[in-house]
Design a protein around this motif. Structure first.
Motif, PDB file in Angstrom:
ATOM      1  N   THR A 253     -42.181 -46.397  45.695  1.00 56.05           N
ATOM      2  CA  THR A 253     -42.759 -45.980  44.810  1.00 56.05           C
ATOM      3  C   THR A 253     -44.761 -45.667  45.585  1.00 56.05           C
ATOM      4  OG1 THR A 253     -43.695 -48.905  45.319  1.00 56.05           O
ATOM      5  CG2 THR A 253     -42.559 -48.892  43.262  1.00 56.05           C
ATOM      6  N   THR A 254     -45.237 -45.023  45.083  1.00 54.12           N
ATOM      7  CA  THR A 254     -46.798 -44.859  45.146  1.00 54.12           C
ATOM      8  C   THR A 254     -47.565 -45.934  44.990  1.00 54.12           C
ATOM      9  OG1 THR A 254     -47.246 -43.472  43.345  1.00 54.12           O
ATOM     10  CG2 THR A 254     -45.445 -42.457  45.500  1.00 54.12           C
ATOM     11  N   LEU A 255     -48.491 -45.288  45.448  1.00 58.46           N
ATOM     12  CA  LEU A 255     -50.039 -45.911  45.586  1.00 58.46           C
ATOM     13  C   LEU A 255     -50.538 -45.810  44.126  1.00 58.46           C
ATOM     14  CD1 LEU A 255     -51.257 -46.594  49.443  1.00 58.46           C
ATOM     15  CD2 LEU A 255     -49.677 -48.683  47.998  1.00 58.46           C
ATOM     16  N   GLY A 256     -50.551 -44.998  43.985  1.00 60.83           N
ATOM     17  CA  GLY A 256     -51.039 -43.613  43.102  1.00 60.83           C
ATOM     18  C   GLY A 256     -50.456 -44.645  41.173  1.00 60.83           C
ATOM     19  N   ASP A 257     -49.032 -45.227  41.361  1.00 55.81           N
ATOM     20  CA  ASP A 257     -47.878 -45.757  40.446  1.00 55.81           C
ATOM     21  C   ASP A 257     -47.332 -46.690  40.915  1.00 55.81           C
ATOM     22  OD1 ASP A 257     -46.803 -46.543  37.977  1.00 55.81           O
ATOM     23  OD2 ASP A 257     -46.132 -43.757  37.205  1.00 55.81           O
ATOM     24  N   SER A 258     -47.346 -47.578  40.949  1.00 49.05           N
ATOM     25  CA  SER A 258     -46.075 -48.947  41.365  1.00 49.05           C
ATOM     26  C   SER A 258     -44.962 -49.245  40.892  1.00 49.05           C
ATOM     27  CB  SER A 258     -46.870 -50.184  41.990  1.00 49.05           C
ATOM     28  OG  SER A 258     -47.698 -51.274  41.041  1.00 49.05           O
ATOM     29  N   ARG A 259     -45.399 -48.848  38.652  1.00 50.40           N
ATOM     30  CA  ARG A 259     -44.316 -49.249  38.569  1.00 50.40           C
ATOM     31  C   ARG A 259     -43.365 -47.977  38.056  1.00 50.40           C
ATOM     32  NH1 ARG A 259     -48.177 -49.440  33.096  1.00 50.40           N
ATOM     33  NH2 ARG A 259     -49.105 -48.031  34.299  1.00 50.40           N
ATOM     34  N   LYS A 260     -43.385 -46.890  38.842  1.00 52.43           N
ATOM     35  CA  LYS A 260     -42.586 -45.747  38.830  1.00 52.43           C
ATOM     36  C   LYS A 260     -41.800 -46.061  40.090  1.00 52.43           C
ATOM     37  CE  LYS A 260     -41.448 -40.934  38.027  1.00 52.43           C
ATOM     38  NZ  LYS A 260     -42.206 -39.698  37.163  1.00 52.43           N
ATOM     39  N   ARG A 261     -40.498 -46.044  39.588  1.00 52.31           N
ATOM     40  CA  ARG A 261     -39.865 -45.708  40.752  1.00 52.31           C
ATOM     41  C   ARG A 261     -38.622 -44.077  40.943  1.00 52.31           C
ATOM     42  NH1 ARG A 261     -35.988 -51.593  41.232  1.00 52.31           N
ATOM     43  NH2 ARG A 261     -37.826 -53.171  41.231  1.00 52.31           N
ATOM     44  N   TRP A 262     -38.974 -43.768  42.360  1.00 48.46           N
ATOM     45  CA  TRP A 262     -38.438 -43.002  43.121  1.00 48.46           C
ATOM     46  C   TRP A 262     -36.700 -42.769  43.699  1.00 48.46           C
ATOM     47  CZ3 TRP A 262     -40.728 -38.008  41.173  1.00 48.46           C
ATOM     48  CH2 TRP A 262     -42.659 -38.318  40.877  1.00 48.46           C
ATOM     49  N   TYR A 263     -35.598 -42.721  43.672  1.00 50.67           N
ATOM     50  CA  TYR A 263     -34.231 -42.507  43.822  1.00 50.67           C
ATOM     51  C   TYR A 263     -34.037 -41.549  44.772  1.00 50.67           C
ATOM     52  CZ  TYR A 263     -33.907 -47.507  41.121  1.00 50.67           C
ATOM     53  OH  TYR A 263     -34.168 -48.218  40.681  1.00 50.67           O
ATOM     54  N   SER A 264     -33.372 -41.820  45.565  1.00 50.20           N
ATOM     55  CA  SER A 264     -32.970 -41.004  46.884  1.00 50.20           C
ATOM     56  C   SER A 264     -31.695 -41.815  47.480  1.00 50.20           C
ATOM     57  CB  SER A 264     -33.677 -40.179  47.109  1.00 50.20           C
ATOM     58  OG  SER A 264     -33.443 -39.137  47.990  1.00 50.20           O
ATOM     59  N   THR A 265     -31.436 -40.575  48.295  1.00 52.17           N
ATOM     60  CA  THR A 265     -30.438 -41.572  49.495  1.00 52.17           C
ATOM     61  C   THR A 265     -30.613 -41.604  50.867  1.00 52.17           C
ATOM     62  OG1 THR A 265     -28.797 -39.507  49.286  1.00 52.17           O
ATOM     63  CG2 THR A 265     -28.223 -41.410  47.946  1.00 52.17           C
ATOM     64  N   LEU A 266     -30.518 -42.596  51.944  1.00 51.39           N
ATOM     65  CA  LEU A 266     -31.195 -42.193  53.398  1.00 51.39           C
ATOM     66  C   LEU A 266     -30.056 -41.067  53.585  1.00 51.39           C
ATOM     67  CD1 LEU A 266     -32.252 -43.047  55.827  1.00 51.39           C
ATOM     68  CD2 LEU A 266     -30.491 -44.723  56.027  1.00 51.39           C
ATOM     69  N   ARG A 267     -31.064 -39.837  54.303  1.00 51.18           N
ATOM     70  CA  ARG A 267     -30.459 -38.761  55.340  1.00 51.18           C
ATOM     71  C   ARG A 267     -30.021 -39.226  56.110  1.00 51.18           C
ATOM     72  NH1 ARG A 267     -32.862 -34.426  57.400  1.00 51.18           N
ATOM     73  NH2 ARG A 267     -35.297 -35.211  55.980  1.00 51.18           N
ATOM     74  N   LYS A 268     -31.508 -39.499  57.234  1.00 52.14           N
ATOM     75  CA  LYS A 268     -31.030 -39.768  58.744  1.00 52.14           C
ATOM     76  C   LYS A 268     -32.446 -40.285  59.252  1.00 52.14           C
ATOM     77  CE  LYS A 268     -32.088 -36.866  61.315  1.00 52.14           C
ATOM     78  NZ  LYS A 268     -32.214 -35.109  61.896  1.00 52.14           N
ATOM     79  N   ILE A 269     -31.963 -40.936  60.407  1.00 46.19           N
ATOM     80  CA  ILE A 269     -32.569 -41.851  61.282  1.00 46.19           C
ATOM     81  C   ILE A 269     -33.594 -41.263  62.689  1.00 46.19           C
ATOM     82  CG2 ILE A 269     -33.088 -43.845  62.357  1.00 46.19           C
ATOM     83  CD1 ILE A 269     -30.928 -45.613  60.360  1.00 46.19           C
ATOM     84  N   GLU A 270     -33.841 -40.895  63.313  1.00 46.66           N
ATOM     85  CA  GLU A 270     -34.999 -40.101  64.073  1.00 46.66           C
ATOM     86  C   GLU A 270     -34.185 -41.098  64.878  1.00 46.66           C
ATOM     87  OE1 GLU A 270     -38.586 -38.682  63.573  1.00 46.66           O
ATOM     88  OE2 GLU A 270     -37.689 -37.144  62.248  1.00 46.66           O
ATOM     89  N   PRO A 271     -33.686 -40.664  66.228  1.00 46.17           N
ATOM     90  CA  PRO A 271     -33.164 -41.906  67.287  1.00 46.17           C
ATOM     91  C   PRO A 271     -34.941 -42.401  68.390  1.00 46.17           C
ATOM     92  CG  PRO A 271     -32.914 -39.826  67.967  1.00 46.17           C
ATOM     93  CD  PRO A 271     -33.345 -39.302  66.432  1.00 46.17           C
ATOM     94  N   THR A 272     -35.535 -40.986  68.639  1.00 44.95           N
ATOM     95  CA  THR A 272     -36.963 -41.513  69.095  1.00 44.95           C
ATOM     96  C   THR A 272     -37.222 -42.585  68.571  1.00 44.95           C
ATOM     97  OG1 THR A 272     -36.349 -39.492  69.839  1.00 44.95           O
ATOM     98  CG2 THR A 272     -38.825 -40.695  70.222  1.00 44.95           C
ATOM     99  N   PRO A 273     -37.713 -43.260  68.406  1.00 43.27           N
ATOM    100  CA  PRO A 273     -39.158 -44.703  68.173  1.00 43.27           C
ATOM    101  C   PRO A 273     -40.137 -43.863  68.788  1.00 43.27           C
ATOM    102  CG  PRO A 273     -38.776 -45.416  70.237  1.00 43.27           C
ATOM    103  CD  PRO A 273     -37.352 -44.226  70.081  1.00 43.27           C
ATOM    104  N   VAL A 274     -41.566 -44.828  67.463  1.00 42.25           N
ATOM    105  CA  VAL A 274     -43.438 -44.039  67.572  1.00 42.25           C
ATOM    106  C   VAL A 274     -43.732 -45.523  67.532  1.00 42.25           C
ATOM    107  CG1 VAL A 274     -44.664 -43.908  66.182  1.00 42.25           C
ATOM    108  CG2 VAL A 274     -42.981 -42.781  65.561  1.00 42.25           C
TER     109      VAL A 274
END
Length: 383
Positions: free
Chosen positions: A244-265
């Protein structure tokens, strides 16, 4: 009399002590009924949460490949452009002159080549004539050798001039390319999201390519979610995710996880990993740098029987599939019952066996304080 007073005082202290320790129960007053909730049906998710940022899925920084004064900027921020459409134009005067000079030089060299080819033809004729005369003993051997040398020289001159023409043609192609680079065109279709140059500015591309603007594909956005090191091992590519976004917490956007970057922040001594997934954005509602609340779905149960985790007692902490609950029957009496637990999270559990919808389950005493217990007996769960 004194003994009677002392005995009365001791009895009063005893009564006060019992009241302080047992409350009003020892006087025979009824106990407060246990807190219960109703078994209801609903959907349950076990998920990992994170915050993320929206970015265009693809973008390119458009630079200038030639130097000169930037005469025209043909677009503004927010304009949608097609591939190869005009973005800006650099003063082409110098490059037009270079192209004209190369073309003139090429014409001159081709004219010289015709002359050398004519001389080569003459040398071939002389060579043939001298050999025929030599066969008839009508010429000296030195004349034949001179004709052969002249033929080889004419051939060499044609080859040298042909090479010069090839070199000039190569230079002409480079000059024409530089002239074409004076018109900066879009390398991809997208939206102009940033312009860094100004009309009238002099560009110097001799050392590095000056960046004029950025074009981004906003039709597909990428969410970069920062996941803690404690949770990142639970994620796998292809798993369901929504945000959800801060502007509209009621709307959900659905997807699937593509990748996880190996280098941390590292942020404030916290190790975070970027988990990336894409989302279609045909109407442009999602914009760059928007903050998102991301939910990675580990497991889920649809239309399941739900009870609070505080109603469950696990005899084996390593086995979270079997538990006991206290069911309050129709007579108001507690009844211990074994149940099978399916999906669960920190708040609720889905019961796959042992309970029926509408039954009342008792909240454990350890959770019946003001912060964890429902406000009244028989309170219904909110899913």
């Amino acid at each position: 009399m004194k003994k009677i007073l002392i005995s009365g005082l001791v009895l009063a202290l005893l009564v006060l002590g019992l009241y302080a320790y047992f409350g009003s129960d020892w006087l025979g007053k009824p106990k407060a009924p246990p807190l219960t909730v109703t078994v209801e049906k609903g959907d349950l998710l076990d998920q990992v949460t994170a915050t993320g940022t929206l970015q265009p899925s693809g973008y390119v920084d458009v630079g200038a490949q030639v130097s000169g004064q930037l005469k025209v900027i043909a677009v503004e921020v927010g304009d949608k452009v097609e591939q190869d459409s005009l973005l800006a134009e650099i003063d082409p005067t110098v490059y037009v002159a270079q192209v004209d000079a190369s073309r003139a030089q090429l014409r001159a060299q081709k004219a010289q080549l015709k002359d050398r080819e004519a001389q080569l033809t003459l040398a071939q004729l002389q060579h043939t004539r001298q050999h025929n005369l030599l066969a008839a003993n009508a010429t000296a051997k030195e004349s034949v050798q001179s004709a052969e040398a002249g033929l080889r020289s004419a051939q060499a001159q044609v080859e040298a001039l042909t090479a010069q023409i090839a070199q000039t043609e190569s230079s002409l192609r480079a000059d024409e390319a530089n002239l074409s680079y004076a018109k900066v065109v879009a390398p991809m279709a997208g939206t102009v999201v940033q312009i860094d140059a100004r009309q009238g500015q002099t560009l110097n591309a001799s050392q590095q390519s000056p960046v004029l603007m950025r074009i981004a594909d906003l039709a597909v956005m990428t969410v970069a979610a920062k996941v803690s090191e404690a949770d990142v091992s639970k994620l796998t590519p292809g798993m369901k995710v929504y945000f959800t976004t801060l502007g509209d917490s009621r709307k959900r956007w659905y997807s699937t996880l593509r990748k996880i970057e190996p280098t941390p922040v590292i942020e404030n001594n916290v190790v975070l990993y970027n988990a990336l997934f894409d989302i279609d954005n045909p109407d442009g509602a999602l914009m760059s740098q928007m903050t998102t609340q991301v939910f990675f779905v580990l497991t889920e149960a649809k239309d399941a029987l739900l009870v609070p985790m505080s109603a469950l007692a696990f005899s084996d902490p390593s086995d979270r599939t079997k538990a006991q609950v206290t069911v309050v029957n129709a007579k108001g009496q507690p009844e211990i019952r074994n149940v099978q637990v399916g999906v669960s999270n920190r708040i609720h559990a889905a019961i796959t066996e042992g309970l029926a919808i509408g039954e009342q389950v008792q909240i454990q005493a350890a959770s019946s304080n003001k912060n964890n217990a429902p406000a009244r007996t028989g309170a219904r769960m909110r899913i």
